[in-house]
Scaffold this motif. Sequence first.
Motif, short mmCIF file in Angstrom:
data_model
loop_
_atom_site.label_atom_id
_atom_site.label_comp_id
_atom_site.label_asym_id
_atom_site.label_seq_id
_atom_site.Cartn_x
_atom_site.Cartn_y
_atom_site.Cartn_z
N TYR A 40 9.82 5.79 26.48
CA TYR A 40 9.55 4.36 26.34
C TYR A 40 10.75 3.64 25.72
CZ TYR A 40 4.75 5.02 27.80
OH TYR A 40 3.63 5.30 28.56
N ASP A 41 10.86 2.36 26.03
CA ASP A 41 12.00 1.58 25.54
C ASP A 41 11.77 1.03 24.14
OD1 ASP A 41 13.72 1.42 28.06
OD2 ASP A 41 11.78 0.71 28.81
N ALA A 42 10.51 0.79 23.79
CA ALA A 42 10.24 0.19 22.48
C ALA A 42 8.81 0.49 22.05
CB ALA A 42 10.44 -1.33 22.54
N CYS A 43 8.60 0.39 20.74
CA CYS A 43 7.25 0.47 20.18
C CYS A 43 7.07 -0.73 19.25
CB CYS A 43 7.04 1.76 19.39
SG CYS A 43 5.43 1.82 18.53
N PHE A 44 5.98 -1.47 19.47
CA PHE A 44 5.62 -2.58 18.60
C PHE A 44 4.41 -2.13 17.77
CE2 PHE A 44 7.10 -5.42 22.35
CZ PHE A 44 8.44 -5.17 22.04
N HIS A 45 4.66 -1.83 16.52
CA HIS A 45 3.64 -1.25 15.64
C HIS A 45 2.92 -2.37 14.90
CE1 HIS A 45 1.48 1.48 13.17
NE2 HIS A 45 2.30 1.47 12.13
N CYS A 46 1.79 -2.81 15.45
CA CYS A 46 1.04 -3.95 14.93
C CYS A 46 -0.22 -3.54 14.20
CB CYS A 46 0.67 -4.90 16.07
SG CYS A 46 2.07 -5.49 17.04
N MET A 47 -0.47 -2.26 14.10
CA MET A 47 -1.69 -1.77 13.46
C MET A 47 -1.59 -1.94 11.95
SD MET A 47 -3.29 2.07 13.75
CE MET A 47 -2.15 2.81 12.57
N GLY A 48 -2.66 -2.42 11.34
CA GLY A 48 -2.65 -2.57 9.89
C GLY A 48 -4.04 -2.82 9.34
N VAL A 49 -4.17 -2.66 8.03
CA VAL A 49 -5.45 -2.90 7.36
C VAL A 49 -5.21 -3.79 6.15
CG1 VAL A 49 -6.47 -0.71 8.08
CG2 VAL A 49 -5.21 -0.83 5.92
N SER A 50 -6.26 -4.49 5.72
CA SER A 50 -6.19 -5.27 4.50
C SER A 50 -6.31 -4.34 3.29
CB SER A 50 -7.33 -6.29 4.48
OG SER A 50 -7.43 -6.90 3.21
N ALA A 51 -5.60 -4.70 2.23
CA ALA A 51 -5.67 -3.90 1.00
C ALA A 51 -6.93 -4.21 0.18
CB ALA A 51 -4.44 -4.16 0.14
N ILE A 52 -7.64 -5.26 0.57
CA ILE A 52 -8.83 -5.66 -0.20
C ILE A 52 -9.89 -4.55 -0.18
CG2 ILE A 52 -10.73 -7.31 -0.34
CD1 ILE A 52 -8.87 -9.38 0.92
N GLY A 53 -10.28 -4.12 -1.37
CA GLY A 53 -11.32 -3.11 -1.49
C GLY A 53 -10.85 -1.68 -1.35
N LEU A 54 -9.55 -1.47 -1.13
CA LEU A 54 -9.03 -0.11 -0.96
C LEU A 54 -8.28 0.33 -2.22
CD1 LEU A 54 -7.57 -0.12 2.69
CD2 LEU A 54 -9.75 0.81 1.92
N SER A 55 -8.40 1.60 -2.54
CA SER A 55 -7.59 2.16 -3.62
C SER A 55 -6.15 2.26 -3.14
CB SER A 55 -8.11 3.54 -4.00
OG SER A 55 -7.90 4.45 -2.92
N GLU A 56 -5.22 2.41 -4.09
CA GLU A 56 -3.82 2.57 -3.70
C GLU A 56 -3.62 3.81 -2.85
OE1 GLU A 56 0.70 2.62 -5.57
OE2 GLU A 56 -1.00 1.94 -6.79
N GLU A 57 -4.35 4.87 -3.16
CA GLU A 57 -4.22 6.11 -2.39
C GLU A 57 -4.65 5.90 -0.94
OE1 GLU A 57 -5.89 10.75 -2.37
OE2 GLU A 57 -6.58 9.32 -3.88
N ASP A 58 -5.78 5.23 -0.74
CA ASP A 58 -6.27 5.00 0.62
C ASP A 58 -5.38 4.03 1.38
OD1 ASP A 58 -8.39 6.73 0.29
OD2 ASP A 58 -9.84 5.17 -0.23
#
Length: 220
Positions: free
Chosen positions: A65-83
């Motif tokens: 592949y020529d490129a990867c657009f990494h748009c996956m993400g989660v909100s930090a709200i309610g998550l521990s730093e580890e998670d």
Amino acid sequence: MKIILTGASGMVGHAVLIECLEDSSVKEVLLINRKPINLKHPKIKELLVADFDLIATHVQELAGYDACFHCMGVSAIGLSEEDYNKMTFGYSKNLFNTLFESTPEMTVIYVSGVGSDSSEKGNSMWARIKGKTENYLLNLGFKDAYAFRPGIILPEKGVKSKTGWYNTMYVLLRPIFPLFKKMKSTIGSSDLGKAMLLLVKSPKKIKVLEPYQIKQLVNK
């Protein structure tokens, strides 16, 4: 071009997908998802990965592949730093390592966030982890790599947020979107995909892009 895209079920990823499908130079888009998005299009292929800890088992499927657009993400709200670290840095690291093993000459663009902390030493947990993820990608050795730091994103072309009250707010504010788009911290959702495709075609020296710089790429 052949593009890999993560996060297509979210607002940012969906917006980027629309631009990829509309661009005649893009011949294929491989969507990496946990679940099918049920969108049919001649350009779309899907790779279902339920556990990103196992993304390396798909190394051969990600080659060429020529490129990867990494748009996956989660909100930090309610998550521990580890998670949050596991779901932001850990999953991204696994993806970047697998892509580098398969096709190091590709361009990789990571959607981070305005305020991310490149020093990795600030008080904000999410900003440190986003900054760490940016740094890891930019130093891995790809032919080219970028971190996008969008601020306020105004949905366009039917794009919607997964968060219901965001959509309500967008509907109420839509009449003044033209005013918002003039702000340095605000971009239209279509700007993201357009800017990414432009960078794959015409690389730039700047590697970390703030909202106004994303807009400048598209509006030159």
